[in-house]
Design an enzyme around this catalytic site. Sequence first.
Site, short mmCIF file in Angstrom:
data_model
loop_
_atom_site.label_atom_id
_atom_site.label_comp_id
_atom_site.label_asym_id
_atom_site.label_seq_id
_atom_site.Cartn_x
_atom_site.Cartn_y
_atom_site.Cartn_z
N ASN A 198 27.46 76.70 -18.95
CA ASN A 198 26.70 77.78 -19.24
C ASN A 198 26.21 78.13 -17.99
O ASN A 198 25.54 77.52 -17.14
CB ASN A 198 25.56 77.36 -20.27
CG ASN A 198 24.43 78.21 -20.09
OD1 ASN A 198 23.32 78.17 -20.35
ND2 ASN A 198 24.56 79.59 -20.17
N GLY A 199 26.42 79.50 -17.48
CA GLY A 199 26.13 80.13 -16.18
C GLY A 199 27.16 80.89 -15.56
O GLY A 199 28.19 81.39 -16.29
N LYS B 240 20.97 85.64 -27.60
CA LYS B 240 19.47 85.54 -27.54
C LYS B 240 18.50 85.59 -26.33
O LYS B 240 17.84 86.18 -25.98
CB LYS B 240 18.99 84.57 -28.61
CG LYS B 240 17.79 84.54 -28.71
CD LYS B 240 16.96 85.12 -30.19
CE LYS B 240 15.51 85.00 -30.22
NZ LYS B 240 15.34 86.36 -30.81
N LYS C 172 15.10 98.14 -31.73
CA LYS C 172 15.57 97.24 -33.02
C LYS C 172 16.72 97.96 -33.72
O LYS C 172 17.63 97.27 -34.21
CB LYS C 172 14.58 97.05 -34.04
CG LYS C 172 13.51 96.08 -33.85
CD LYS C 172 13.64 94.82 -33.71
CE LYS C 172 14.23 94.31 -32.27
NZ LYS C 172 13.49 93.73 -31.35
N CYS D 283 25.67 81.50 -23.64
CA CYS D 283 26.16 80.32 -23.92
C CYS D 283 25.44 79.19 -24.52
O CYS D 283 24.54 79.00 -23.59
CB CYS D 283 27.19 79.85 -22.62
SG CYS D 283 28.38 81.26 -22.23
N GLU E 19 20.22 98.11 -31.62
CA GLU E 19 20.65 96.50 -31.76
C GLU E 19 21.51 96.14 -33.07
O GLU E 19 22.54 95.46 -32.99
CB GLU E 19 19.28 95.61 -31.56
CG GLU E 19 19.19 95.37 -29.93
CD GLU E 19 17.99 94.25 -30.06
OE1 GLU E 19 16.81 94.24 -30.58
OE2 GLU E 19 18.07 93.06 -29.40
N HIS F 76 9.67 118.04 -23.19
CA HIS F 76 10.30 118.23 -22.04
C HIS F 76 11.76 117.93 -21.82
O HIS F 76 12.12 117.89 -20.84
CB HIS F 76 9.39 117.36 -21.05
CG HIS F 76 7.85 117.71 -20.66
ND1 HIS F 76 7.65 118.92 -19.89
CD2 HIS F 76 6.69 117.24 -21.14
CE1 HIS F 76 6.61 118.93 -19.92
NE2 HIS F 76 5.87 117.96 -20.70
N TRP G 177 29.30 83.42 -24.86
CA TRP G 177 29.08 84.72 -24.48
C TRP G 177 29.64 84.98 -23.07
O TRP G 177 29.54 84.94 -21.86
CB TRP G 177 27.37 84.98 -24.34
CG TRP G 177 27.13 86.44 -24.28
CD1 TRP G 177 27.05 87.42 -25.44
CD2 TRP G 177 27.08 87.42 -23.01
NE1 TRP G 177 26.43 88.52 -24.89
CE2 TRP G 177 26.57 88.82 -23.48
CE3 TRP G 177 27.16 86.87 -21.78
CZ2 TRP G 177 26.37 89.70 -22.62
CZ3 TRP G 177 26.81 88.10 -20.93
CH2 TRP G 177 26.60 89.39 -21.52
N GLU H 22 10.22 100.18 -29.12
CA GLU H 22 10.44 98.96 -29.73
C GLU H 22 11.32 99.32 -31.10
O GLU H 22 12.38 98.73 -31.50
CB GLU H 22 9.69 97.87 -30.16
CG GLU H 22 9.68 96.81 -30.71
CD GLU H 22 10.76 95.78 -30.11
OE1 GLU H 22 11.01 96.03 -29.14
OE2 GLU H 22 11.15 94.89 -30.63
N ARG I 209 23.00 81.72 -28.76
CA ARG I 209 23.32 81.98 -27.58
C ARG I 209 24.52 82.76 -27.11
O ARG I 209 24.65 82.90 -25.90
CB ARG I 209 23.20 80.64 -26.76
CG ARG I 209 21.71 79.95 -26.98
CD ARG I 209 21.93 78.64 -26.10
NE ARG I 209 21.99 78.60 -24.76
CZ ARG I 209 20.68 78.80 -23.96
NH1 ARG I 209 19.59 78.86 -24.75
NH2 ARG I 209 21.05 78.93 -22.71
O1 M6R Z 1 13.65 85.84 -24.38
P1 M6R Z 1 13.14 87.18 -23.76
O2 M6R Z 1 11.99 87.61 -24.43
O3 M6R Z 1 12.91 87.02 -22.23
O4 M6R Z 1 14.19 88.28 -23.78
C1 M6R Z 1 14.21 89.41 -23.29
C2 M6R Z 1 15.22 90.50 -23.86
O5 M6R Z 1 16.46 89.98 -23.83
C3 M6R Z 1 15.08 90.54 -25.62
O6 M6R Z 1 13.82 90.98 -25.81
C4 M6R Z 1 16.14 91.41 -26.31
O7 M6R Z 1 15.85 92.79 -25.81
C5 M6R Z 1 16.01 91.16 -27.68
N1 M6R Z 1 17.31 91.27 -28.30
C6 M6R Z 1 15.47 92.18 -28.27
O8 M6R Z 1 15.40 92.13 -29.86
#
Ligand code: M6R
Length: 610
Positions: free
Chosen positions: A100-101, A605, A487, A2, A490, A506, A74, A483, A27
């Site tokens: 926000n929160g 984000k 990616k 948010c 996501e 395994h 969000w 990773e 956000r």
């Molecule tokens: O801001 P941060 O690095 O603490 O965020 C951690 C994760 O939320 C962040 O890396 C998330 O997994 C991303 N969307 C990855 O692309």
Amino acid sequence: MCGIVGYIGPKSVDSVLLVGLTRLEYRGYDSAGIAVLDSGELQVRKEKGKIKDLERLLQAHPVEGNIGIGHTRWATHGEPNRKNAHPHVDTHKRIAVAHNGIIENHFELKQELVREGHVFHSDTDTEVIPHLVEEELKKGMEIEAALFNTIQRLRGRYAFVLLYEKDPSRIFFARDGSPLVYGHGKGESFLASDVPAIVPAALEHYVIENQQWGWVTRDELHLLDYGKQSVGFELKKIEMNVQDLDKGGFDHFMLKEIFEQSGVMRGIINERIAEGGKVVFGEKNNSNEFLSRLSRIIITSAGTSWHAGLVGKAYLERFAKISTEVDLSSEFRYRNPVAEGDTKVLAISQSGETADTIASIYEAKAKFIRVLSFVNNTSSTIARESNSFIDLKAGPEIGVASTKAYTAQLMNLLLYALFLAGVKWILDKDERMRIFDEIRRIPDQIDQILSRADVIRQWAADFRETKDFVFLGRSFNYPTALEGALKLKEVSYIHASGYAGGEFKHGPIALITDEVPVVCITPQGEIYEKMISNIEEVRARKGKIISIHTEGDEKVPGMSDYSFGIPQCSELISPILAVIPLQLLAYYVAVERGCEPDQPRNLAKSVTVE
Ligand code: M6R
């Protein structure tokens, strides 16, 4: 999660709020809304969806004024629909709040307020705030006292901005746990979750601290603490380049940020490696005496930053010879970590606002463990709550999928491991020089990879209908496999899992059919032959091979359906290079499937809820 924004000044408030909200859209983008005092009357406009949907609503139903608040959401409590969009109002629609929160005790508060006759309009936790203020006003309180009494009753994490119809020259606010920044321009004041929302108009800023509240007028900030005492503060000049906040000719921020990685690496190298190969960390750090005694490091982080932590462990153990554990932030606090000896916690976070990582910092500090954070936002909560911090220097990252911040994390962790090795005098000069030579080649090597991005773009159409992907890597590149998979899922919504190559037999090998592409990260080095065995195992089961190999490799491309070469480098550098084709793969497959890579569904984000 948010984003909130408030504005009071000479400009048309609707357009200032829309610009601010667009910059905060990373956000959250489930719904958006604004509340404005238009000719003395509180007007609220809100819409499900993104800021452009709100913009359309405002074209049809405009508002005018010079004071207002806004929100991009969000969803935590209540569906992402128009009813639950912020700002929320009291029963008589005179008070509006953007928050926000999470208000953890909202259920009890709401029951109490309903008994008092308050009419609620949404399913959110936030709505209790305007109703509590209304209730206090009903008892005859002034607005300041009403707000103060309200915040005494809230439990949870919050930053909120509040507009009161009967007080058209002030925006009220409070912060406890979620970020909030005050910005000051020429005869105008701003409040926002993050600095990008208020540049370039705001010239100076102050980061509101937890348990501070007050109000802003056009010209000033009036700041108090939770003991009702006035608080002094110092405004700091805002150093942010507005060009960093637009797409610069790219279709998406994600692609722009992938292409910025060579420049980011050059910047970090220039800043951190001094003449003669000395690593410099200008930030406030621990004494060399403490660092040379350090016997244990615990890394805490989430998502992509956790993957960076896994590579960081390999660097710290290889160069600094310090035993390192890597925890998911969300798990760290529940395992009651043992605090003994000379231990240090490294918290890694792009945003600096990840709630799980903040909680783990508090946990570490409660056990008297010193915390060093690696953050991309140096005025963030994580930077401020840590004993010291290192600036990742990736520049603003706006795409929700982290790309350039990841490679910046790897580079900074590598240099930090070399820095610790230097403090401990455990790396001989020749080896140091050899590593630094390799590091200095990285930016050009990234440019070489990016110059062949089209190769990967052309693969994307073949994966439009693919349902599952597997990523395999070993040693330094096991985190690269994780990773790459993260990616892809996501941004393209294709199911993908990353595994350590040695674990494949395994269990995960059961997944392989001729419909499952397997990305094999196979650079030259210690694990090369073992990865070849993985490739053979997949081929034997008719799986499709996508290989990321070292240029000049004569074996792997011939065994692969798709192959991409990265420049010659040692295995320890390979995670920084090998992840880039995987970022491109995720991006191009997402675009091919019609997904919006900068704003993937259900994500935000900064994850500011635990
Ligand atoms: O801001 P941060 O690095 O603490 O965020 C951690 C994760 O939320 C962040 O890396 C998330 O997994 C991303 N969307 C990855 O692309």
